[in-house]
Each structure stands twice: as C-alpha cells, then as structure tokens.
Design a protein around this motif. Structure first.
Motif, PDB file in Angstrom:
ATOM      1  N   LEU A 149       0.831  -1.204   0.000  1.00  0.00           N
ATOM      2  CA  LEU A 149       0.000   0.000   0.000  1.00  0.00           C
ATOM      3  C   LEU A 149       0.862   1.249   0.000  1.00  0.00           C
ATOM      4  CD1 LEU A 149      -2.814   1.241   0.128  1.00  0.00           C
ATOM      5  CD2 LEU A 149      -2.734   1.016   2.615  1.00  0.00           C
ATOM      6  N   ARG A 150       1.933   1.223   0.771  1.00  0.00           N
ATOM      7  CA  ARG A 150       2.835   2.376   0.822  1.00  0.00           C
ATOM      8  C   ARG A 150       3.503   2.608  -0.530  1.00  0.00           C
ATOM      9  NH1 ARG A 150       8.345   2.962   4.294  1.00  0.00           N
ATOM     10  NH2 ARG A 150       8.656   5.162   3.909  1.00  0.00           N
ATOM     11  N   TRP A 151       3.859   1.533  -1.213  1.00  0.00           N
ATOM     12  CA  TRP A 151       4.481   1.653  -2.536  1.00  0.00           C
ATOM     13  C   TRP A 151       3.541   2.350  -3.513  1.00  0.00           C
ATOM     14  CZ3 TRP A 151       9.249   0.708  -4.470  1.00  0.00           C
ATOM     15  CH2 TRP A 151       9.387   0.613  -5.851  1.00  0.00           C
ATOM     16  N   THR A 152       2.250   2.204  -3.282  1.00  0.00           N
ATOM     17  CA  THR A 152       1.249   2.858  -4.131  1.00  0.00           C
ATOM     18  C   THR A 152       1.078   4.327  -3.763  1.00  0.00           C
ATOM     19  OG1 THR A 152       0.064   0.766  -4.367  1.00  0.00           O
ATOM     20  CG2 THR A 152      -1.154   2.780  -4.891  1.00  0.00           C
ATOM     21  N   ILE A 153       1.097   4.629  -2.478  1.00  0.00           N
ATOM     22  CA  ILE A 153       0.774   5.972  -1.997  1.00  0.00           C
ATOM     23  C   ILE A 153       1.907   6.972  -2.210  1.00  0.00           C
ATOM     24  CG2 ILE A 153       0.327   7.325   0.090  1.00  0.00           C
ATOM     25  CD1 ILE A 153      -1.274   4.951   1.138  1.00  0.00           C
ATOM     26  N   GLU A 154       3.104   6.639  -1.778  1.00  0.00           N
ATOM     27  CA  GLU A 154       4.165   7.650  -1.694  1.00  0.00           C
ATOM     28  C   GLU A 154       4.722   8.086  -3.045  1.00  0.00           C
ATOM     29  OE1 GLU A 154       6.572   8.221   1.714  1.00  0.00           O
ATOM     30  OE2 GLU A 154       6.044   6.227   2.481  1.00  0.00           O
ATOM     31  N   PRO A 155       4.930   7.195  -4.023  1.00  0.00           N
ATOM     32  CA  PRO A 155       5.362   7.701  -5.332  1.00  0.00           C
ATOM     33  C   PRO A 155       4.329   8.635  -5.957  1.00  0.00           C
ATOM     34  CG  PRO A 155       5.863   5.371  -5.148  1.00  0.00           C
ATOM     35  CD  PRO A 155       5.010   5.718  -3.960  1.00  0.00           C
ATOM     36  N   LEU A 156       3.043   8.320  -5.792  1.00  0.00           N
ATOM     37  CA  LEU A 156       2.001   9.215  -6.295  1.00  0.00           C
ATOM     38  C   LEU A 156       2.055  10.557  -5.587  1.00  0.00           C
ATOM     39  CD1 LEU A 156      -0.565   9.887  -7.881  1.00  0.00           C
ATOM     40  CD2 LEU A 156      -1.881   8.711  -6.087  1.00  0.00           C
ATOM     41  N   ALA A 157       2.264  10.532  -4.276  1.00  0.00           N
ATOM     42  CA  ALA A 157       2.358  11.783  -3.524  1.00  0.00           C
ATOM     43  C   ALA A 157       3.529  12.627  -4.017  1.00  0.00           C
ATOM     44  CB  ALA A 157       2.508  11.490  -2.030  1.00  0.00           C
ATOM     45  N   ALA A 158       4.664  11.993  -4.306  1.00  0.00           N
ATOM     46  CA  ALA A 158       5.832  12.729  -4.803  1.00  0.00           C
ATOM     47  C   ALA A 158       5.524  13.374  -6.148  1.00  0.00           C
ATOM     48  CB  ALA A 158       7.029  11.789  -4.916  1.00  0.00           C
ATOM     49  N   ARG A 159       4.820  12.638  -7.008  1.00  0.00           N
ATOM     50  CA  ARG A 159       4.457  13.188  -8.326  1.00  0.00           C
ATOM     51  C   ARG A 159       3.535  14.397  -8.165  1.00  0.00           C
ATOM     52  NH1 ARG A 159       3.501  11.879 -13.812  1.00  0.00           N
ATOM     53  NH2 ARG A 159       4.664   9.940 -13.654  1.00  0.00           N
ATOM     54  N   LEU A 160       2.540  14.285  -7.305  1.00  0.00           N
ATOM     55  CA  LEU A 160       1.600  15.387  -7.095  1.00  0.00           C
ATOM     56  C   LEU A 160       2.286  16.585  -6.437  1.00  0.00           C
ATOM     57  CD1 LEU A 160      -1.543  13.432  -5.816  1.00  0.00           C
ATOM     58  CD2 LEU A 160      -1.172  14.411  -8.093  1.00  0.00           C
ATOM     59  N   ALA A 161       3.211  16.314  -5.512  1.00  0.00           N
ATOM     60  CA  ALA A 161       3.881  17.398  -4.801  1.00  0.00           C
ATOM     61  C   ALA A 161       4.710  18.263  -5.732  1.00  0.00           C
ATOM     62  CB  ALA A 161       4.768  16.827  -3.696  1.00  0.00           C
ATOM     63  N   ALA A 162       5.195  17.669  -6.829  1.00  0.00           N
ATOM     64  CA  ALA A 162       6.015  18.445  -7.771  1.00  0.00           C
ATOM     65  C   ALA A 162       5.202  19.519  -8.467  1.00  0.00           C
ATOM     66  CB  ALA A 162       6.646  17.512  -8.804  1.00  0.00           C
ATOM     67  N   GLY A 163       3.902  19.413  -8.425  1.00  0.00           N
ATOM     68  CA  GLY A 163       3.076  20.419  -9.071  1.00  0.00           C
ATOM     69  C   GLY A 163       2.645  21.541  -8.151  1.00  0.00           C
ATOM     70  N   HIS A 164       3.110  21.519  -6.911  1.00  0.00           N
ATOM     71  CA  HIS A 164       2.746  22.560  -5.940  1.00  0.00           C
ATOM     72  C   HIS A 164       4.006  23.336  -5.559  1.00  0.00           C
ATOM     73  CE1 HIS A 164      -1.377  21.050  -5.276  1.00  0.00           C
ATOM     74  NE2 HIS A 164      -0.841  19.869  -5.487  1.00  0.00           N
ATOM     75  N   GLY A 165       4.084  24.576  -5.980  1.00  0.00           N
ATOM     76  CA  GLY A 165       5.288  25.370  -5.744  1.00  0.00           C
ATOM     77  C   GLY A 165       5.314  26.054  -4.394  1.00  0.00           C
ATOM     78  N   ARG A 166       5.081  25.334  -3.321  1.00  0.00           N
ATOM     79  CA  ARG A 166       5.106  25.936  -1.995  1.00  0.00           C
ATOM     80  C   ARG A 166       6.541  25.962  -1.490  1.00  0.00           C
ATOM     81  NH1 ARG A 166       0.906  23.914   2.289  1.00  0.00           N
ATOM     82  NH2 ARG A 166       2.210  25.392   3.427  1.00  0.00           N
ATOM     83  N   GLU A 167       7.155  27.117  -1.595  1.00  0.00           N
ATOM     84  CA  GLU A 167       8.574  27.227  -1.253  1.00  0.00           C
ATOM     85  C   GLU A 167       8.821  26.976   0.230  1.00  0.00           C
ATOM     86  OE1 GLU A 167      10.105  30.927  -2.577  1.00  0.00           O
ATOM     87  OE2 GLU A 167       9.734  30.527  -4.714  1.00  0.00           O
ATOM     88  N   ASP A 168       7.845  27.328   1.095  1.00  0.00           N
ATOM     89  CA  ASP A 168       8.061  27.129   2.522  1.00  0.00           C
ATOM     90  C   ASP A 168       8.171  25.642   2.866  1.00  0.00           C
ATOM     91  OD1 ASP A 168       5.384  26.793   1.802  1.00  0.00           O
ATOM     92  OD2 ASP A 168       4.653  27.324   3.813  1.00  0.00           O
ATOM     93  N   VAL A 169       7.299  24.820   2.262  1.00  0.00           N
ATOM     94  CA  VAL A 169       7.346  23.388   2.532  1.00  0.00           C
ATOM     95  C   VAL A 169       8.564  22.755   1.872  1.00  0.00           C
ATOM     96  CG1 VAL A 169       6.091  21.201   2.349  1.00  0.00           C
ATOM     97  CG2 VAL A 169       4.834  23.332   2.734  1.00  0.00           C
ATOM     98  N   GLN A 170       8.894  23.219   0.676  1.00  0.00           N
ATOM     99  CA  GLN A 170      10.083  22.688   0.019  1.00  0.00           C
ATOM    100  C   GLN A 170      11.343  22.998   0.822  1.00  0.00           C
ATOM    101  OE1 GLN A 170      10.249  23.924  -4.074  1.00  0.00           O
ATOM    102  NE2 GLN A 170       8.328  22.919  -4.606  1.00  0.00           N
ATOM    103  N   GLN A 171      11.410  24.190   1.406  1.00  0.00           N
ATOM    104  CA  GLN A 171      12.544  24.533   2.253  1.00  0.00           C
ATOM    105  C   GLN A 171      12.574  23.638   3.485  1.00  0.00           C
ATOM    106  OE1 GLN A 171      15.229  26.724   1.901  1.00  0.00           O
ATOM    107  NE2 GLN A 171      15.856  25.558   3.723  1.00  0.00           N
ATOM    108  N   ARG A 172      11.392  23.359   3.997  1.00  0.00           N
ATOM    109  CA  ARG A 172      11.304  22.485   5.164  1.00  0.00           C
ATOM    110  C   ARG A 172      11.810  21.082   4.838  1.00  0.00           C
ATOM    111  NH1 ARG A 172      11.681  22.656  10.392  1.00  0.00           N
ATOM    112  NH2 ARG A 172      10.243  21.317  11.523  1.00  0.00           N
ATOM    113  N   LEU A 173      11.480  20.585   3.667  1.00  0.00           N
ATOM    114  CA  LEU A 173      11.974  19.284   3.236  1.00  0.00           C
ATOM    115  C   LEU A 173      13.499  19.297   3.122  1.00  0.00           C
ATOM    116  CD1 LEU A 173       9.312  18.486   0.484  1.00  0.00           C
ATOM    117  CD2 LEU A 173       9.643  17.206   2.610  1.00  0.00           C
ATOM    118  N   ALA A 174      14.032  20.372   2.564  1.00  0.00           N
ATOM    119  CA  ALA A 174      15.489  20.498   2.474  1.00  0.00           C
ATOM    120  C   ALA A 174      16.110  20.529   3.861  1.00  0.00           C
ATOM    121  CB  ALA A 174      15.858  21.747   1.676  1.00  0.00           C
ATOM    122  N   ASP A 175      15.452  21.215   4.802  1.00  0.00           N
ATOM    123  CA  ASP A 175      15.939  21.251   6.185  1.00  0.00           C
ATOM    124  C   ASP A 175      16.002  19.848   6.780  1.00  0.00           C
ATOM    125  OD1 ASP A 175      16.105  23.970   6.004  1.00  0.00           O
ATOM    126  OD2 ASP A 175      14.335  24.395   7.237  1.00  0.00           O
TER     127      ASP A 175
END
Length: 312
Positions: A178-204
């Motif tokens: 189930l996780r193999w199904t969920i997380e790659p899809l989430a990564a694909r969808l996240a690339a379409g959201h330009g939220r710099e604050d969350v992206q910075q948080r991920l880098a942190d």
C-alpha cells in the motif's frame, strides 16, 4: 471452556498496543511545525546531539534501539480504558488470531463469567467489535464472528492485532504494498505545488538527517525522516492520501517495520531524499516519483514485494 485467556490481573498491553510518538508525527501530517522540529531553515532548534568528533570520517557507530517503533508509546483508541478497553483488546486479539471462530456464538453470559465483568461491559465491548466489523449480532442467531472480508482492515486496533498475531507477515507485506502505491504518487503530485516554505522544510529535514548520520544519531535521523515523509504527503495536496498515509505509517510502526524511507541510515538513503527535494524544486513530477520509488526500494521489506522501478 470457550476462552483460554483471562483478563483478571491482565495489563492493558500499553507496551505493544500503543502507537509510537514517531508514528504520531506521521498521523498528523497537516501540522508538521508542531512536531518540535522548528520553522523552515531553523535547524538550530532541532535537538540532535553535538558530535564529540566533528571531523570523524566513515560510517558512525549507530545508537539505535532495536525496536524504535516502541519508543514513547501512548494510549490510543479503545486501549487504556479499564475493563472495557481490556475486554475489547482481549476478544479482538482472539478473533483475529483465530482462537474464536464462527463455529459457535459468543455468549455474553459466558464472557462475563469468564472475565468477571458486568453485562454492561460485555455488551459495550461487543458493540465496539461490531463497529469494527469483527462480529455481528442478529436476533435468534446471537453474536458471531464475521469473515475477514467484512473486517475494517484499516482500523488501528485490527492492524495492531494482525501485526502481533499469526498474520504478522501478511500484514507487513500488505502495508508495504500500500505504501508503494501511496508515496510515489504523492511525490508526483507534490512536484506540481510550488510551496517554497514546505520545500525549504523538506530540504531542512535532509540537512538534519545528514547531521544525524554524521553523528551516529539514529533516533534523530528517523524522526527527521518521518517528518520528511509527512511533509511530502502534505505538499501533495490530497487529503485522502494524507489520511491513508497516516494509517500506513502508524501501522508500520506498530508492526515493527520502519515508517520512513530507510531501514537504516545510509549515504544512499540520504542521496535519494536529496534527489526528491531537487526534483520538487525543479517541478519535475516524473523525477520526483522515480526518486521516491528508488528510496522505497532501499527498504528490504519493500524490495521483496515490488519490482524495481522502471527507467524513464
């Protein structure tokens, strides 16, 4: 006698029945800042220990508990509520393990006498089990155990009971799939959201993981890793994925499997996380999905149940 276990003097199973604090981080992906990791870019607030030798080279000596998932467990759900919670726990475990089957009805009087509890406690406990799909009560038939196909397999209690019973291997495999199904899809969808604050948080989080890896701090590494995955699901902007991700993450912890991207910290694991961050920053959905699949394949449990990622 119908029952083989007694609740008299029985503990509430808090040691294996409660979801870990680490899993709780993943259960509340919509509120990552409350996890105590600080604000974007605020790495000094994160409580990783100072390394005694900052110039150390090579793999560190890891300081990880054998079962990180059992650190800081807290009472949730029907657990920790006296006789009622204990009876639900006991009967639920017996049903899921097969000790109680559909071959004969569950007689409230027998249950009350065996476990020395009142009819009210028995009645309320059976109602809880009925709400979870484990039993059904019908006139002239009585209360009977329902087939597995009727169980609410995403219920946290049922996940726990399966994880600690004879179905442990099946439970872990199904969760990983189930996780193999969920997380790659989430990564694909996240690339379409330009939220710099969350992206910075991920880098942190990746930077924190790098510090923790250099210092041999496995607990800090795992906590930052869990925060990374929670933030990524949040960034995907799909609340149904958030809900499923929380269930999967906490369930993996209960079953003794990592709820994060790495079975153990490694440079390869760090590299995959960094590639995900880079792909998100570039808005490259295909690369983000591919990097997540590669990260999940690092986990040996996942590698046995899913194919290697395709080359794009």
């Amino acid at each position: 006698m119908l029952f083989t276990k007694d609740l008299k003097g029985h503990e509430s199973h808090a040691d294996k029945g409660c979801v870990s604090t680490l899993a709780h981080t993943m259960m509340t992906p919509a509120r990552p800042v409350e996890s105590g990791l600080g604000a974007p870019g605020d790495l000094d607030r994160y409580p990783y220990a100072e390394a005694p030798g900052a110039d150390r080279v090579g793999p560190p000596a890891w300081e990880m508990p054998e079962d990180l998932g059992r650190v800081g467990r807290r009472a949730t759900g029907s657990r920790g509520r006296g006789l009622h919670g204990q009876l639900v726990q006991q009967l639920g475990q017996m049903i899921v393990s097969g000790d109680l089957g559909a071959d004969r009805p569950l007689v409230p009087e027998e249950i009350g006498q065996r476990f020395e509890v009142s009819r009210t406690v028995v009645r309320e406990s059976l109602r809880v089990l009925e709400a979870k799909g484990l039993v059904s009560a019908r006139p002239n038939v009585g209360t009977r155990v329902r087939p597995v196909s009727d169980w609410n397999l995403l219920d946290p209690d049922i996940i726990e009971w399966r994880a600690f019973g004879p179905q442990r291997d099946d439970q872990r495999r199904e969760l990983n799939e189930l996780r193999w199904t969920i997380e790659p899809l989430a990564a694909r969808l996240a690339a379409g959201h330009g939220r710099e604050d969350v992206q910075q948080r991920l880098a942190d989080m990746v930077e924190i993981m790098g510090h923790a890896y250099a210092q041999g701090d496995g607990i800090t590494f795992s906590r930052a890793d869990a925060e990374f995955h929670a933030l990524l699901i949040q960034l995907a902007g799909n609340r149904m994925l958030e809900h499923l991700s929380g269930i999967v993450a906490s369930a993996l912890q209960v079953s003794g499997a990592p709820a994060t991207g790495c079975d153990r910290p490694s440079e390869g694991c760090l590299g995959h996380h960094a590639r995900i961050v880079d792909a998100l920053a570039a808005g490259d959905a295909v690369a983000a999905e591919s990097a997540m699949r590669q990260l999940l394949t690092v986990h040996p449990e996942v590698e046995r149940v899913v194919p290697a990622p395709r080359e794009h």
